[in-house]
Every structure is written in C-alpha cells, then in structure tokens.
Design an enzyme around this catalytic site. Structure first.
Site, PDB file in Angstrom:
ATOM      1  N   SER A   6      -6.783  -3.862  16.122  1.00 20.74           N
ATOM      2  CA  SER A   6      -6.077  -2.604  16.386  1.00 20.74           C
ATOM      3  C   SER A   6      -6.728  -1.546  15.507  1.00 20.74           C
ATOM      4  O   SER A   6      -7.398  -1.883  14.519  1.00 20.74           O
ATOM      5  CB  SER A   6      -4.583  -2.737  16.096  1.00 20.74           C
ATOM      6  OG  SER A   6      -4.371  -3.310  14.829  1.00 20.74           O
ATOM      7  N   GLU A   8      -6.423   2.442  13.709  1.00 20.99           N
ATOM      8  CA  GLU A   8      -5.489   3.505  13.286  1.00 20.99           C
ATOM      9  C   GLU A   8      -6.188   4.860  13.162  1.00 20.99           C
ATOM     10  O   GLU A   8      -7.289   4.947  12.639  1.00 20.99           O
ATOM     11  CB  GLU A   8      -4.913   3.085  11.923  1.00 20.99           C
ATOM     12  CG  GLU A   8      -3.979   4.104  11.309  1.00 20.99           C
ATOM     13  CD  GLU A   8      -3.289   3.563  10.055  1.00 20.99           C
ATOM     14  OE1 GLU A   8      -2.897   2.377  10.029  1.00 20.99           O
ATOM     15  OE2 GLU A   8      -3.155   4.335   9.100  1.00 20.99           O
ATOM     16  N   ASP A  99       6.118   8.220   1.986  1.00 24.51           N
ATOM     17  CA  ASP A  99       6.247   8.774   0.635  1.00 24.51           C
ATOM     18  C   ASP A  99       6.672  10.220   0.775  1.00 24.51           C
ATOM     19  O   ASP A  99       6.102  10.962   1.573  1.00 24.51           O
ATOM     20  CB  ASP A  99       4.903   8.701  -0.099  1.00 24.51           C
ATOM     21  CG  ASP A  99       4.486   7.252  -0.313  1.00 24.51           C
ATOM     22  OD1 ASP A  99       5.293   6.507  -0.893  1.00 24.51           O
ATOM     23  OD2 ASP A  99       3.382   6.885   0.124  1.00 24.51           O
ATOM     24  N   HIS A 139       2.968  -3.285  -3.728  1.00 24.40           N
ATOM     25  CA  HIS A 139       3.179  -1.847  -3.603  1.00 24.40           C
ATOM     26  C   HIS A 139       3.252  -1.233  -5.004  1.00 24.40           C
ATOM     27  O   HIS A 139       3.851  -1.810  -5.903  1.00 24.40           O
ATOM     28  CB  HIS A 139       4.494  -1.606  -2.831  1.00 24.40           C
ATOM     29  CG  HIS A 139       4.731  -0.164  -2.534  1.00 24.40           C
ATOM     30  ND1 HIS A 139       5.477   0.653  -3.351  1.00 24.40           N
ATOM     31  CD2 HIS A 139       4.298   0.622  -1.521  1.00 24.40           C
ATOM     32  CE1 HIS A 139       5.507   1.870  -2.835  1.00 24.40           C
ATOM     33  NE2 HIS A 139       4.801   1.887  -1.734  1.00 24.40           N
ATOM     34  N   PHE A 206      -8.222   7.249  -3.873  1.00 26.08           N
ATOM     35  CA  PHE A 206      -7.163   6.864  -2.944  1.00 26.08           C
ATOM     36  C   PHE A 206      -6.639   5.464  -3.300  1.00 26.08           C
ATOM     37  O   PHE A 206      -5.434   5.206  -3.275  1.00 26.08           O
ATOM     38  CB  PHE A 206      -7.749   6.895  -1.529  1.00 26.08           C
ATOM     39  CG  PHE A 206      -6.733   6.741  -0.446  1.00 26.08           C
ATOM     40  CD1 PHE A 206      -5.612   7.553  -0.413  1.00 26.08           C
ATOM     41  CD2 PHE A 206      -6.892   5.790   0.559  1.00 26.08           C
ATOM     42  CE1 PHE A 206      -4.655   7.406   0.576  1.00 26.08           C
ATOM     43  CE2 PHE A 206      -5.952   5.637   1.557  1.00 26.08           C
ATOM     44  CZ  PHE A 206      -4.828   6.459   1.561  1.00 26.08           C
ATOM     45  N   HIS A 256      -6.778  -4.949  11.533  1.00 28.97           N
ATOM     46  CA  HIS A 256      -6.329  -3.581  11.831  1.00 28.97           C
ATOM     47  C   HIS A 256      -7.253  -2.634  11.061  1.00 28.97           C
ATOM     48  O   HIS A 256      -7.297  -2.664   9.830  1.00 28.97           O
ATOM     49  CB  HIS A 256      -4.880  -3.407  11.363  1.00 28.97           C
ATOM     50  CG  HIS A 256      -4.335  -2.017  11.551  1.00 28.97           C
ATOM     51  ND1 HIS A 256      -3.824  -1.560  12.754  1.00 28.97           N
ATOM     52  CD2 HIS A 256      -4.210  -0.981  10.686  1.00 28.97           C
ATOM     53  CE1 HIS A 256      -3.406  -0.314  12.616  1.00 28.97           C
ATOM     54  NE2 HIS A 256      -3.634   0.074  11.379  1.00 28.97           N
TER      55      HIS A 256
END
Ligand code: FAD
Length: 274
Positions: A6, A8, A99, A139, A206, A256
């Site tokens: 997939s 994005e 966020d 996370h 990032f 992905h």
C-alpha cells in the site's frame, strides 16, 4: 503469493502539487497496490483536501483509504466526515489520534485512537475496514513499552482490522513488536511502514520527532556522504531494500510505503524486490 503493498500520500496544497500527484499515482499504480492512503491533518486542517484526493483516487478505480485523526475534533465533525466517506463508497480508514497542531489548545472530544475506533464501529458497524498505527520502537509519548503495547491492543480490541507501523530501520524491533502483540491476543496483520530515504538531514530531524531510530552505522555513513546526493540515494536504496527483504522473509504480510508524493524510490525498491 505476492505480499500486498500500500502507498501513502499527503494532500497537496497547490494545484501544481495536485497535478504532480496524479502523475506519481499513475506511475505507482503499475505496482498494483492494495490501496493508496491519504493523510489527514489533526484538527481537520486538511479535511477538504484529503477528501478531494481520496475521491480522485476512487474515481480512477483504486481503493482509497483516508487517514482520520481525532484529536481536536468533536464527535459531530467526525460523524459528518464518516457520512461523506460512506456516501463516496470509501470502505477503508486509517484511524489515528494525530498530534495537536501547535497553537491549538482544544483537545476535542477524543483523547486516544482507541476511542475513535470504538466511535467508528458504533456509528457505522462493519462498513469500514479500519487500520491503526503501531510503533515497533514505541511511540515518543508512551510512558513505557508495556503501556504502548497495551494501548495498541486496546485499539485492536475496539475493532481494528489491520495495523500499519511507524517507519523503522531495525527489523528486529518489528519482529519483537509482532511477537509481543501476538502474545497479547492481537492477531491482526501488522504491516511494516517503509520510509524510502530521499535525503538524510530532513529524515534525521523527522525521526527524532516521531521516535524512529536511525541506527548509528547508517547515520555515520550518511553523514560521511555530506552533500553527495547520489551516494545518499544509492546507500538509502540498498539499506531500505535489504530491510524490506528481511521483513518479508521473516513473515511480514505486506509493505506500506511512505512515498512522500514521489514515485522513483518506491518503484525502484519494488523493482529490486521483484
Ligand atoms: P494512540 O494510539 O492514541 O497513542 C498515542 C499515545 O498515547 C501513545 O504514546 C500511547 O501509548 C498513548 N496512549 C494510548 N492510550 C492511552 C491511555 N488510555 N492512557 C495513557 N496513554 C495512552 N498523524 C496525523 O496527524 N495524520 C495522519 O494522517 C497520520 N498518519 C499516520 C499513519 C501511520 C501509519 C502512523 C504510524 C502514524 C500516523 N500519524 C498521523 C501520526 C500519529 O497520529 C501520531 O504518531 C500520534 O502521536 C499518535 O497517533 P495514534 O493513532 O498512534 O495514537
């Protein structure tokens, strides 16, 4: 059987960006992805643009999966968005917390992604297939790995069908996460998120923010290339292709790609993977 991929995108801000994305999409469609997904700015900042790209993708005959982040939103606004997607025949959503954009103080009526998954299930039953986020390297706001894993399992129990991970460059983190999730009864497909490497400086910044680790051996190598874009590209392609091979050999059910609205690297990685 070939693993599913997939891809994005983010919703472009300019008409030129929209045009460019059409070309990129046509090229990436040759890879026959299971779906194209389109990100969504928390608080609804990209609501119209996300919807518009999603409708175009669907009109081209591809499966389109809008992302939907709930932080800063009301139940009423999420209900409206779900109704729009349903009316447009969309059958898959990537359900996220998101966020809060800086300067936005209102957290809205949802605190965590499991509440969004519950809400979508309560409002629309099984209409949508729901993807949720997973974090093999945890996370950045998680109190502990165990808390993060528990939060993941809550999303699964709330009704997620499948998960997509944050990107990572350490395959062992993925395998370990999958094993721990399985031990807690989360037996849905957990698809690794793959970030092709365009440039190093931006990626490093990032990655610090989203909690993805760039291993020291990679970091040192990238730093040694300085501004030599060709070497960065070549090394990045080798590293990411090797990672994908390892993941697929180890049982990852698909890949992905965070294509960042570009086609060349995703295409080249898939070509090398055969
Ligand atoms: P959650 O699953 O709610 O988790 C968020 C944090 O809260 C975690 O630290 C978790 O451990 C903790 N937590 C969960 N429940 C509880 C609880 N009950 N008590 C205490 N702590 C708890 N962002 C966007 O804005 N738009 C996008 O389109 C987008 N697409 C993404 C796609 C993917 C595949 C991924 C991996 C991320 C994406 N993101 C996107 C980023 C994502 O929104 C952020 O990482 C966000 O900080 C967390 O979202 P989540 O859905 O994982 O949240």
């Amino acid at each position: 059987m070939k693993p599913e991929i997939s891809i994005e995108f983010f919703p472009p801000q300019t008409p030129e960006g929209v045009d460019k994305l059409r070309t990129v999409r046509a090229e990436l469609a040759q890879l026959k992805p299971a779906f194209f997904s389109v990100t969504f700015g928390a608080g609804g900042s990209t609501r119209e643009r996300t919807f518009s790209v999603v409708k175009e993708i669907a009109a081209e005959g591809h499966d389109a999966a809008p992302h939907l982040s709930c932080i800063g939103s009301t139940r009423a606004s999420i209900r409206e968005i779900l109704a729009d997607y349903r009316a447009a025949g969309i059958k898959r959503i990537v359900a996220l917390r998101g966020d809060l954009p800086s300067g936005m103080a209102e957290t809205g009526e949802f605190r965590y992604a499991n509440e969004l998954v519950e809400f979508i299930r309560a409002e629309t039953g099984d209409w949508f297939s729901l993807e949720v986020a997973a974090y093999p390297e945890w996370h950045p706001q998680a109190r502990s790995p165990k808390d993060d894993l528990d939060a993941f399992v809550r999303k699964v129990k709330a009704g997620a069908n499948s998960a997509i991970t944050q990107y990572f460059y350490n395959a062992d983190a993925y395998f370990s996460f999958v094993e721990e999730a399985r031990a807690l009864g989360a037996d849905l497909p957990i698809i690794p998120g793959i970030m092709p490497i365009v440039g190093f400086t931006k990626l490093a910044r990032f990655s610090d923010a989203c909690g993805a680790e760039i291993p020291r051996w990679m970091r040192k190598k990238f730093e040694s290339f300085g501004d030599d874009a060709d070497s960065i590209r070549a090394f990045g392609l080798d590293v990411v292709t090797d990672l994908c091979e390892r993941l697929l050999k180890g049982g990852a059910p698909g890949l992905h790609f965070y294509a960042m609205n570009q086609s060349a690297l995703t295409k080249e990685i898939c070509r090398r993977l055969g």
